[in-house]
Design a protein around this motif. Structure first.
Motif, PDB file in Angstrom:
ATOM      1  N   GLY A 217      21.531  43.402  49.304  1.00 42.83           N
ATOM      2  CA  GLY A 217      20.673  44.344  48.602  1.00 42.83           C
ATOM      3  C   GLY A 217      21.309  45.025  47.415  1.00 42.83           C
ATOM      4  O   GLY A 217      20.708  45.927  46.825  1.00 42.83           O
ATOM      5  N   PHE A 218      22.524  44.608  47.051  1.00 48.25           N
ATOM      6  CA  PHE A 218      23.152  45.123  45.835  1.00 48.25           C
ATOM      7  C   PHE A 218      22.566  44.393  44.633  1.00 48.25           C
ATOM      8  O   PHE A 218      22.106  43.258  44.737  1.00 48.25           O
ATOM      9  N   ARG A 219      22.600  45.039  43.489  1.00 47.29           N
ATOM     10  CA  ARG A 219      22.217  44.382  42.239  1.00 47.29           C
ATOM     11  C   ARG A 219      23.443  44.263  41.343  1.00 47.29           C
ATOM     12  O   ARG A 219      24.357  45.089  41.395  1.00 47.29           O
ATOM     13  N   PHE A 220      23.468  43.224  40.540  1.00 47.75           N
ATOM     14  CA  PHE A 220      24.533  43.066  39.561  1.00 47.75           C
ATOM     15  C   PHE A 220      24.225  43.964  38.375  1.00 47.75           C
ATOM     16  O   PHE A 220      23.182  43.825  37.733  1.00 47.75           O
ATOM     17  N   ALA A 221      25.135  44.899  38.060  1.00 43.47           N
ATOM     18  CA  ALA A 221      24.895  45.871  36.995  1.00 43.47           C
ATOM     19  C   ALA A 221      25.582  45.504  35.692  1.00 43.47           C
ATOM     20  O   ALA A 221      25.009  45.718  34.617  1.00 43.47           O
ATOM     21  N   ALA A 222      26.803  44.969  35.763  1.00 47.76           N
ATOM     22  CA  ALA A 222      27.547  44.682  34.538  1.00 47.76           C
ATOM     23  C   ALA A 222      28.850  43.989  34.885  1.00 47.76           C
ATOM     24  O   ALA A 222      29.325  44.046  36.026  1.00 47.76           O
ATOM     25  N   GLU A 223      29.442  43.334  33.883  1.00 48.04           N
ATOM     26  CA  GLU A 223      30.834  42.910  33.987  1.00 48.04           C
ATOM     27  C   GLU A 223      31.703  44.059  33.487  1.00 48.04           C
ATOM     28  O   GLU A 223      31.370  44.705  32.485  1.00 48.04           O
ATOM     29  N   VAL A 224      32.798  44.305  34.183  1.00 51.52           N
ATOM     30  CA  VAL A 224      33.698  45.392  33.791  1.00 51.52           C
ATOM     31  C   VAL A 224      35.112  44.843  33.700  1.00 51.52           C
ATOM     32  O   VAL A 224      35.578  44.146  34.603  1.00 51.52           O
ATOM     33  N   ASP A 225      35.777  45.141  32.603  1.00 50.37           N
ATOM     34  CA  ASP A 225      37.163  44.721  32.414  1.00 50.37           C
ATOM     35  C   ASP A 225      38.075  45.725  33.101  1.00 50.37           C
ATOM     36  O   ASP A 225      38.213  46.868  32.653  1.00 50.37           O
ATOM     37  N   LEU A 226      38.696  45.285  34.195  1.00 47.23           N
ATOM     38  CA  LEU A 226      39.561  46.129  35.005  1.00 47.23           C
ATOM     39  C   LEU A 226      40.997  45.639  34.894  1.00 47.23           C
ATOM     40  O   LEU A 226      41.239  44.484  34.533  1.00 47.23           O
ATOM     41  N   PRO A 227      41.959  46.473  35.206  1.00 44.19           N
ATOM     42  CA  PRO A 227      43.350  46.009  35.215  1.00 44.19           C
ATOM     43  C   PRO A 227      43.526  44.838  36.182  1.00 44.19           C
ATOM     44  O   PRO A 227      43.290  44.954  37.378  1.00 44.19           O
ATOM     45  N   GLY A 228      43.879  43.684  35.663  1.00 38.01           N
ATOM     46  CA  GLY A 228      44.156  42.534  36.505  1.00 38.01           C
ATOM     47  C   GLY A 228      42.974  41.638  36.801  1.00 38.01           C
ATOM     48  O   GLY A 228      43.153  40.559  37.381  1.00 38.01           O
ATOM     49  N   LYS A 229      41.766  42.031  36.425  1.00 39.92           N
ATOM     50  CA  LYS A 229      40.625  41.165  36.709  1.00 39.92           C
ATOM     51  C   LYS A 229      39.417  41.616  35.896  1.00 39.92           C
ATOM     52  O   LYS A 229      39.361  42.744  35.390  1.00 39.92           O
ATOM     53  N   THR A 230      38.445  40.723  35.804  1.00 41.37           N
ATOM     54  CA  THR A 230      37.117  41.101  35.337  1.00 41.37           C
ATOM     55  C   THR A 230      36.245  41.246  36.574  1.00 41.37           C
ATOM     56  O   THR A 230      36.122  40.320  37.374  1.00 41.37           O
ATOM     57  N   GLY A 231      35.676  42.429  36.768  1.00 40.57           N
ATOM     58  CA  GLY A 231      34.899  42.705  37.955  1.00 40.57           C
ATOM     59  C   GLY A 231      33.407  42.572  37.708  1.00 40.57           C
ATOM     60  O   GLY A 231      32.920  42.761  36.585  1.00 40.57           O
TER      61      GLY A 231
END
Length: 244
Positions: A217-231
């Motif tokens: 039931g989660f929705r995909f909101a955005a790609e986020v550039d995080l330290p060590g990965k793209t979330g």
């Protein structure tokens, strides 16, 4: 902001009927109910429903108690190094888990990771997920609004984040990840009235994990550039609790 790994894509028997209207029950079971008793690997003094609230910033996870799900009675139990380290470390050394959690190696690697949370101010609580008395998953429930993650997305007060690792290979690939994520997200919203959203940020490459969050039931909101990965920022909102 550790990686999480659900590693499942298929739905278990009966899941669709549950998803169409049978929500997990959040009523605590009684001591006379077999499924409501403490997990067998806990001593009587650690029976989570009867313990005082854990000193955390998440409204006392240790006092949340077990919930019924279509897969059985599920219980989030705050981790204890002397009891759980060997098991969690073994899970972290599974190749599929290591690819995203990056905690493989000797038990001291996992110990340092968990100890840092236990020694902090309670904004992140490591837990063992127990299904019908069997420890089978590792969870981190954390205040996303107080986490470094909050610098990378429009955080709201009391946003609560989830990380999940299904520890045993036989538990993967049969829908447990999505089912338990839905149950725990509902549990967070039921036990934390100040929380309006449950957040996750799986690695964008971890498509089984993202699929499990979508199932939950989660929705995909955005790609986020995080330290060590793209979330992949995944969001489950209280306002849509009975829709998704």
């Amino acid at each position: 902001m550790q990686g999480e790994d659900t590693l499942d894509l298929h739905l278990p028997d009966g899941f669709l009927a549950w998803a169409e209207g049978e929500a997990p029950e959040f009523t605590r079971t009684t001591s006379g109910d077999r499924q409501g008793t403490a997990p067998h690997w806990l001593s009587p003094s650690e029976d989570t429903p009867s313990r005082p609230a854990f000193d955390d910033l998440l409204d006392g996870i240790a006092g949340w108690g077990p919930v019924r799900t279509p897969a059985g009675t599920f219980h989030l139990v705050p981790a204890r190094l002397e009891r759980d380290l060997r098991l969690i470390s073994r899970w972290m050394n599974d190749a599929a888990a290591a690819a995203f959690w990056e905690l493989s190696g000797p038990p001291s690697v996992t110990e340092d990771h968990i100890r840092a949370q236990l020694a902090a101010d309670g904004r992140s609580v490591p837990c063992v997920g127990v299904l019908d008395g069997r420890p089978m998953s590792y969870w981190e429930v954390y205040r996303a609004d107080l986490d470094p993650l909050a610098r990378f997305y429009p955080a709201r007060p009391h946003d609560t984040g989830l990380h999940l690792l299904l520890g045993e290979v036989p538990d993967r690939g049969r829908g447990l990840g999505g089912l338990l994520l839905r149950a725990v997200a509902d549990l967070v919203l039921a036990r934390r009235p100040s929380c309006a959203r449950v957040i996750a940020e799986p690695d964008i490459r971890n498509t089984p994990s993202i699929a499990a969050f979508l199932t939950a039931g989660f929705r995909f909101a955005a790609e986020v550039d995080l330290p060590g990965k793209t979330g992949a920022l995944m969001v489950r909102e209280r306002s849509l609790l009975h829709v998704l």
